[in-house]
Enzyme design. Structure first.
Site, short mmCIF file in Angstrom:
data_model
loop_
_atom_site.label_atom_id
_atom_site.label_comp_id
_atom_site.label_asym_id
_atom_site.label_seq_id
_atom_site.Cartn_x
_atom_site.Cartn_y
_atom_site.Cartn_z
N HIS A 4 0.79 -1.24 0.00
CA HIS A 4 0.00 0.00 0.00
C HIS A 4 0.82 1.28 0.00
O HIS A 4 0.25 2.38 0.02
CB HIS A 4 -0.95 0.00 1.21
CG HIS A 4 -1.79 -1.23 1.28
ND1 HIS A 4 -1.42 -2.32 2.03
CD2 HIS A 4 -2.92 -1.57 0.64
CE1 HIS A 4 -2.33 -3.28 1.87
NE2 HIS A 4 -3.24 -2.86 1.04
N GLY A 20 -6.89 12.18 7.98
CA GLY A 20 -7.63 11.11 7.31
C GLY A 20 -7.73 11.36 5.81
O GLY A 20 -7.57 10.46 4.99
N ARG A 43 -3.36 4.14 -4.49
CA ARG A 43 -4.78 4.35 -4.17
C ARG A 43 -5.13 5.80 -3.88
O ARG A 43 -6.05 6.10 -3.11
CB ARG A 43 -5.20 3.50 -2.95
CG ARG A 43 -5.25 2.04 -3.28
CD ARG A 43 -5.64 1.22 -2.05
NE ARG A 43 -5.68 -0.18 -2.41
CZ ARG A 43 -6.77 -0.92 -2.44
NH1 ARG A 43 -7.93 -0.41 -2.10
NH2 ARG A 43 -6.72 -2.17 -2.79
N GLY A 89 -7.37 15.02 13.17
CA GLY A 89 -8.67 14.77 12.55
C GLY A 89 -9.79 15.55 13.22
O GLY A 89 -9.57 16.35 14.12
N GLU A 182 -10.56 6.16 13.78
CA GLU A 182 -9.26 5.59 13.39
C GLU A 182 -8.29 5.25 14.52
O GLU A 182 -7.37 4.44 14.31
CB GLU A 182 -8.52 6.56 12.44
CG GLU A 182 -9.12 6.67 11.05
CD GLU A 182 -10.25 7.69 10.98
OE1 GLU A 182 -10.24 8.63 11.81
OE2 GLU A 182 -11.14 7.55 10.13
N ASP A 205 -18.68 18.49 15.20
CA ASP A 205 -20.09 18.14 15.26
C ASP A 205 -20.46 17.83 16.71
O ASP A 205 -19.64 17.27 17.43
CB ASP A 205 -20.38 16.86 14.46
CG ASP A 205 -19.88 16.95 13.04
OD1 ASP A 205 -20.63 17.44 12.20
OD2 ASP A 205 -18.72 16.55 12.78
N1 HPA Z 1 -18.45 10.53 13.83
C1 HPA Z 1 -17.27 9.97 13.58
N2 HPA Z 1 -16.23 10.65 13.16
C2 HPA Z 1 -16.39 11.97 12.95
C3 HPA Z 1 -17.59 12.61 13.20
C4 HPA Z 1 -18.66 11.84 13.66
O1 HPA Z 1 -19.76 12.36 13.88
N3 HPA Z 1 -17.44 13.94 12.91
C5 HPA Z 1 -16.17 14.09 12.50
N4 HPA Z 1 -15.53 12.91 12.53
#
Ligand code: HPA
Length: 236
Positions: A4, A20, A43, A89, A182, A205
């Protein structure tokens, strides 16, 4: 070369920053690295090696999910002799007292994943990040005046989590304050190979209230996280 990663061994440096998203890896290279070159492109996981303030560093995307991170971190630690991986991330949070844009330093990663069990007959449900790396990041955050919180997070195989009760259970039972996808395989592989790994997250979020960071705010806050990761690399 591995199945990979097509880079020559010497083209992957000892310290790797892993977002990510391949687009974010490109952005980090363009915005922050000097004299960088593309060292792998299997990839579409375009990987960049260059210097940040004269320190050599590789930026490699890991894709989404425990499985994808499991493959790349395994190959980096085992075949490329990478010593340290800092994952960067975004995450969704499970509790009210985190604000959109807050940075989280991940102490530990709870998961239902079978990754560690299948990989290594390890039945632990929480994998921990590296304390040495964490102390450097905490120290750096003070130096550059960026606030960061610490905590256990849930590393999930499911992005569209719809069981509200389960989120409460995860907080009550394991103190999971947020969710990403991850860290569990990354921390497992780091321990397995006696290497170091940790993760810095930006809350984008709120999975309880449904709040979301606007895209402008998202870029600004993510930028803070990237600066913190890169400035920490200078002290390794
Ligand atoms: N869930 C999983 N990973 C994430 C989310 C989520 O709501 N938001 C940003 N990364």
């Amino acid at each position: 070369m591995t199945p990979h990663i097509e880079a020559k061994k010497e083209d992957i440096k000892k310290i790797v920053i892993m977002p990510g998203d391949p687009k974010r890896a490109e952005l980090i290279a363009n915005k922050f690295l000097d004299n960088y070159k593309i060292v792998s492109n299997v990839r579409g996981m375009t990987t960049y090696t260059g210097t940040y303030k004269q320190k050599e560093v590789t930026i490699m995307p890991c894709g989404m999910g425990i499985a994808s991170m499991g493959i790349y971190s395994y190959e980096l630690f085992k075949f490329y002799d990478v010593d340290e991986i800092i994952k960067v991330g975004t995450c969704g949070c499970y509790i009210d007292n985190l604000d959109m844009g807050d940075l989280i330093l991940v102490d530990g990663s709870y998961s239902e994943s079978t990754y560690a069990k299948v990989q290594d007959n390890n039945s632990d449900v929480i994998m921990y990040s590296d304390e040495y790396l964490n102390n450097i990041i905490l120290d750096t955050s003070k130096k550059i005046n960026k606030k960061i919180k610490r905590g256990i997070i849930h590393c999930s195989d499911v992005f569209y989590e719809e069981d509200e009760e389960y989120k409460k259970v995860l907080y009550e039972r394991y103190k999971c304050i947020a969710c990403e996808m991850e860290s569990f395989s990354l921390f497992h592989n780091a321990k397995k190979f006696d290497k170091k790994a940790t993760e810095i997250l930006t809350v984008t979020d709120n999975l309880v209230t449904g709040d979301r960071l606007s895209s402008d705010d998202r870029e600004n806050k993510v930028n803070d996280m990237l600066v913190l990761a890169l400035e920490s690399v200078l002290r390794l």
